[in-house]
Design a protein around this motif. Sequence first.
Motif, PDB file in Angstrom:
ATOM      1  N   GLN A 255       0.836  -1.202   0.000  1.00 38.62           N
ATOM      2  CA  GLN A 255       0.000   0.000   0.000  1.00 38.62           C
ATOM      3  C   GLN A 255       0.875   1.259   0.000  1.00 38.62           C
ATOM      4  N   GLY A 256       2.014   1.150  -0.634  1.00 40.19           N
ATOM      5  CA  GLY A 256       2.904   2.291  -0.739  1.00 40.19           C
ATOM      6  C   GLY A 256       3.702   2.553   0.527  1.00 40.19           C
ATOM      7  N   GLY A 257       3.461   1.767   1.560  1.00 37.60           N
ATOM      8  CA  GLY A 257       4.046   2.062   2.853  1.00 37.60           C
ATOM      9  C   GLY A 257       5.288   1.251   3.141  1.00 37.60           C
ATOM     10  N   PRO A 258       5.817   1.314   4.346  1.00 37.34           N
ATOM     11  CA  PRO A 258       5.316   2.175   5.431  1.00 37.34           C
ATOM     12  C   PRO A 258       5.504   3.657   5.099  1.00 37.34           C
ATOM     13  N   GLY A 259       4.591   4.453   5.583  1.00 37.63           N
ATOM     14  CA  GLY A 259       4.582   5.848   5.158  1.00 37.63           C
ATOM     15  C   GLY A 259       4.356   5.884   3.670  1.00 37.63           C
ATOM     16  N   THR A 260       5.260   6.515   2.965  1.00 36.90           N
ATOM     17  CA  THR A 260       5.178   6.470   1.510  1.00 36.90           C
ATOM     18  C   THR A 260       6.471   5.878   0.966  1.00 36.90           C
ATOM     19  N   ALA A 261       7.122   5.029   1.781  1.00 35.51           N
ATOM     20  CA  ALA A 261       8.454   4.538   1.441  1.00 35.51           C
ATOM     21  C   ALA A 261       8.472   3.758   0.133  1.00 35.51           C
ATOM     22  N   SER A 262       7.402   3.076  -0.197  1.00 35.02           N
ATOM     23  CA  SER A 262       7.430   2.279  -1.420  1.00 35.02           C
ATOM     24  C   SER A 262       6.400   2.747  -2.442  1.00 35.02           C
ATOM     25  N   SER A 263       5.907   3.963  -2.313  1.00 35.62           N
ATOM     26  CA  SER A 263       4.981   4.486  -3.325  1.00 35.62           C
ATOM     27  C   SER A 263       5.731   4.771  -4.605  1.00 35.62           C
ATOM     28  N   ASN A 264       5.201   4.315  -5.705  1.00 33.47           N
ATOM     29  CA  ASN A 264       5.708   4.837  -6.965  1.00 33.47           C
ATOM     30  C   ASN A 264       4.664   5.816  -7.497  1.00 33.47           C
ATOM     31  N   LEU A 265       4.929   6.416  -8.641  1.00 29.60           N
ATOM     32  CA  LEU A 265       4.018   7.466  -9.108  1.00 29.60           C
ATOM     33  C   LEU A 265       2.602   6.950  -9.364  1.00 29.60           C
ATOM     34  N   PRO A 266       2.434   5.846 -10.086  1.00 31.65           N
ATOM     35  CA  PRO A 266       1.050   5.406 -10.282  1.00 31.65           C
ATOM     36  C   PRO A 266       0.303   5.217  -8.971  1.00 31.65           C
ATOM     37  N   PHE A 267       0.958   4.620  -7.986  1.00 31.45           N
ATOM     38  CA  PHE A 267       0.244   4.387  -6.737  1.00 31.45           C
ATOM     39  C   PHE A 267       0.001   5.682  -5.974  1.00 31.45           C
ATOM     40  N   TYR A 268       0.990   6.547  -5.973  1.00 27.89           N
ATOM     41  CA  TYR A 268       0.831   7.803  -5.242  1.00 27.89           C
ATOM     42  C   TYR A 268      -0.295   8.641  -5.848  1.00 27.89           C
ATOM     43  N   ILE A 269      -0.326   8.713  -7.169  1.00 26.70           N
ATOM     44  CA  ILE A 269      -1.383   9.490  -7.808  1.00 26.70           C
ATOM     45  C   ILE A 269      -2.738   8.841  -7.547  1.00 26.70           C
ATOM     46  N   TYR A 270      -2.757   7.520  -7.582  1.00 32.46           N
ATOM     47  CA  TYR A 270      -4.008   6.834  -7.248  1.00 32.46           C
ATOM     48  C   TYR A 270      -4.489   7.241  -5.861  1.00 32.46           C
ATOM     49  N   GLN A 271      -3.549   7.282  -4.915  1.00 33.31           N
ATOM     50  CA  GLN A 271      -3.942   7.656  -3.555  1.00 33.31           C
ATOM     51  C   GLN A 271      -4.447   9.083  -3.480  1.00 33.31           C
ATOM     52  N   ARG A 272      -3.754   9.977  -4.172  1.00 34.95           N
ATOM     53  CA  ARG A 272      -4.214  11.359  -4.156  1.00 34.95           C
ATOM     54  C   ARG A 272      -5.609  11.453  -4.763  1.00 34.95           C
ATOM     55  N   THR A 273      -5.875  10.587  -5.742  1.00 29.70           N
ATOM     56  CA  THR A 273      -7.164  10.664  -6.417  1.00 29.70           C
ATOM     57  C   THR A 273      -8.258   9.991  -5.608  1.00 29.70           C
ATOM     58  N   PHE A 274      -8.031   8.747  -5.206  1.00 27.78           N
ATOM     59  CA  PHE A 274      -9.131   7.964  -4.660  1.00 27.78           C
ATOM     60  C   PHE A 274      -9.141   7.875  -3.138  1.00 27.78           C
ATOM     61  N   LEU A 275      -8.117   8.386  -2.485  1.00 31.59           N
ATOM     62  CA  LEU A 275      -8.203   8.505  -1.034  1.00 31.59           C
ATOM     63  C   LEU A 275      -8.203   9.971  -0.632  1.00 31.59           C
ATOM     64  N   GLY A 276      -7.525  10.808  -1.431  1.00 34.39           N
ATOM     65  CA  GLY A 276      -7.472  12.222  -1.119  1.00 34.39           C
ATOM     66  C   GLY A 276      -8.549  13.017  -1.821  1.00 34.39           C
ATOM     67  N   PHE A 277      -9.011  12.507  -2.956  1.00 34.09           N
ATOM     68  CA  PHE A 277     -10.079  13.137  -3.723  1.00 34.09           C
ATOM     69  C   PHE A 277      -9.745  14.537  -4.190  1.00 34.09           C
ATOM     70  N   ASP A 278      -8.458  14.851  -4.236  1.00 37.98           N
ATOM     71  CA  ASP A 278      -8.075  16.136  -4.798  1.00 37.98           C
ATOM     72  C   ASP A 278      -7.818  15.941  -6.286  1.00 37.98           C
ATOM     73  N   ILE A 279      -8.867  16.138  -7.063  1.00 41.83           N
ATOM     74  CA  ILE A 279      -8.786  15.833  -8.482  1.00 41.83           C
ATOM     75  C   ILE A 279      -7.827  16.785  -9.184  1.00 41.83           C
TER      76      ILE A 279
END
Lengths: 316, 294, 456
Positions: A255-279
Amino acid sequence: MSATATAPAQRPAAPAPTPRARRRARGWSLRAPLLPALIFTILVTQLPFLFTIFYSLRSWNLLRPDSGAFAGLDNYAYVLTDAQFLGAALNTVVITASCVLISMAVGIGLAMLLDRRFAGRGVVRTLLITPFLIIPVATALLWKTTMFDPVFGLVGFVLTPLGLGEVNWVAQYPVVSVVTALVWQWSPFMMLLVLAGLQSQSRDVVEAGQVDGANRWQMFTNVTLPHLRRYIELGVLLGSIYVVNTFDTIYMMTQGGPGTASSNLPFYIYQRTFLGFDIGQSAAMGVIVVIGTIVVATLALRLIFRTFMSDQEAKS
Amino acid sequence: MTATATAPAPRTRPAAAPAPRRRSRGTVGGTALTVLTWAIALVFVSPALWMVLTAFKTEGIAQTDPPTLLFQPTLEQFRDVVGADFTPYVGNSLIATLASTALVLVLATPAAYALSIRPVKRTKDVLFFFISTKMLPLVAVVVPIYVAAAEVGMLDNIWTLVVLYTAMNLPIAVWMLRSFFLEVPAGVVEAAQMEGASLPRVLWSVMLPIMAPGVAATALICMIFSWNEFFFAVNLTASQAATVPVYLVGFITSEGLYWAQLAAAATMASLPIVVIGWMAQRQLVRGLSMGAVK
Amino acid sequence: MPRTKGRPGRLAALGAVGAAVSLVSGCAGAGGVAAGGDGTTLVVAIVSNPQMEDAISLRSDFEKENPGVDLRFVTLPENEARAKITTSVATGGGEFDAVMISNYETRMWAENGWLENLQPHIDASEGYDAGDFLQPIRESLSYRGDMYSVPFYGESSFLAYRTDLFEEAGLEMPADPTWAEVADLAARLHDPESGTAGICLRGLPGWGELLAPFNSMLNTFGGRWYDEDWNAQLTSPEFRRAAEFYVDLVRKHGQPGAAGSGFGDCLTHYSQGRAAMFYDATAMVSTVEDPDSSKIAGRSGYAPAPVSETDYGGWLYTWSLAIPTTSEHTDAAWRFLSWMTDKQYTKTVADEYGWERVPPGSRVSTFENPQYQEVAGAYAEPMREGIADADPKDPGIRPVPYTGVQFLAIPEFQDLGTRVSQQLSAAVAGQISVDQALEQSQQYAQSVGDSYKEAQ
């Protein structure tokens, strides 16, 4: 207009409109088969991207229905100064590069082993391609649980003699864990490509090398590798295209974690979109990624196309 | 030592005689290498083997320290998975995979043909365009696609996935198929055209038979990527159109009790593509490399 | 109320993908192989906790009473479920006829006009008895006096501990433990050699995961997210003290793999006997005390949520069911909602699986049922008190500009909470220090706070 401009140059003595029209008609009949695929691709991939650009210029949070005002380049400014976004970009590079290169090395090794007749070769090859065929979502879950679990995992069990039995791989070395699962999945693909390359190698060359008294390592570096070059380049290209977009493995494993240690761009953007909802912000990230990819890809593609197309064009 | 003379042990010494390198069966070095190859292969696939093994365990046996190798196998997990609404997911995956692969072939074949014959200008640019769409990160377009699909009531609809998977696989298919077209001797096509055969007819009855293995390889690649696709599936479907990978999301927090069931589900979810891949591995090698280098 | 429909660009986007999509689908017809028969198909999105799984397995009971209504469940872990449900409801995606949300979403979404007002349905349903819902729970699901979602179960938090292990070690749990005492007990009971952690605490990112126990701890440590003027307080001494305490405790005496374990994982850990204490949702009892799923049923004691500077430290939460306004089957959806939250459902679960498995904490009648009291003697009272004590309007010591105990009832919290929880989770994993985590978190929090300052 270009038809008119180029046609006289090719065939200067053709003033009559009839042949030109015919030639144009012939041109269209040749292009027509191309159109359905082209139009389809543009509709489904390019048009939505225009909307992404449009969204990226607004301040739009899904959870605040009153938002959506024009925001200029604010989103871009925010994104480019977001440490996590930059971290995710770095992770993308690290994960993609290490995964592609290690898979390729492993793939070459496996292919060399398979490039000879031995008992059960077909079975071994069948076994070896299997990881490429298993659903990546399942691969990720399996590595996370049955392999990497700190208590019951197979990896910990095997590494106990080395004193690594208690390591919590996914939490402590998330990127290593993700890359391991990805390498496992992609090595067979590389192996297949390299194997095809090896099998297309002409026997004469090999034997000539052997007559010259080259040892196996010299043979490998001087004869085999140069021959494999195109196959390797193709593997790196295709591998990069797919691995750079890796989403499922990270979603299921860390899940990109711990923290954002293993987030790559597709996953990070997904999180911003579908968990953060900042379109607005996630659209801006998408646009930036596309620009970055185009820059990198143009260089890489041009290079590879030059290698691949030059021969064939010379032939024709 | 005759063995040394006929087939020198690999790696250890330079090949003095022009022995057929690939026929090392039966020699000491060859046997050692074979054993080594087998060992490496088994270690490499052990996670997959372990998955299958775990699928036949009970949950209690699936989690033991140290891991258990010998146990009384049970089909309980497979029964549970099938009982838990697994079939609709498979049905959706089949539709998405087969329909999109068919659509890809229908669209890509003429395009690849057009790109394989010389007079089309800017071949390189068009090819470049196709491949470059693969570089477009999916996340960059998912929101507009979601919004548009919601607007026309196509969310959670399997045909939305079919369209997207078609677009996803089209570039690679065009690229691969084009190189197979280049393999077809120009004389054959010209002869057919001289006899007045139409283009679709030439494609269908003259070129496709020659290209059959290539088309099969292309279809296989499309099927693998469609069956395994996750990003669009998880974001654009809910219940009606959810595919097999989405089914596995439920196991994310399965740290505790559900390893055996997870393994059973993963095994069943992967089986169709694994079997097809096994059967078609020759075409896959050939197809990929032809697509690669031509 | 403004809905997202008609947002600039949406209609045009229709042309983009829609055209291509409908090209193919036009001739193809229905959505997928799973399309139902003649009757109504209700699509229900819920979180995959054990109590919800029970409801799914009892679906035939509903379908028998409601012929022609076919249920389809989408069950996902908490984080994934939230992402899916929120996206669908906020964009008017319309995939779901009923969704599981909580007291965090209900009021905000009701205000946005995204949820069906359930009050008319409640009033029209004879014998549903909404007055039987616990007062704090009912209130937390109401907007302008009307209920917009109905509670499936309600919860506070408390501390479960293994009486057998305590006895073995000669330790005793205080009647009202403080966090310092809990940390001390955890240190004594921590025994990784035999596979028992001192305490199980969530470490998985997600505002509904790690932040729930952490925020309840934060409140009792005297910390807060914002002062009255929306200045972020994440680097204040109180906040830092709470964060350090939490991270230290779980790193030193917590379960292995803590940074990846959410409620479900902790629940498994504890009920498999791999932890001596477990501070979490009171709803845990349905699993912990069920002999079918727990190796340690009947061996737990329950203490109120540990405190530090306040008198009580539990949270207030409820998983509830709502109907998005996009649903085309409102009546059928209400019949489902009322089935799953009715008194009768409690009895059905009790008959089928036993009283320890009933969804607790939402109805007074459940607490007052003698059979329930019999099995729930150890935990019914701490649970009920926890729910009654939690005060979303005044969660900590000092005044705050937001409401909510373990969450902040502002739309941005979904995002902000996720990001802060990622930082804390990274600290739990040892990837970064608590200070680093809080520095970064403070920035996120301040940029949200600023947007409220402007609005003031």
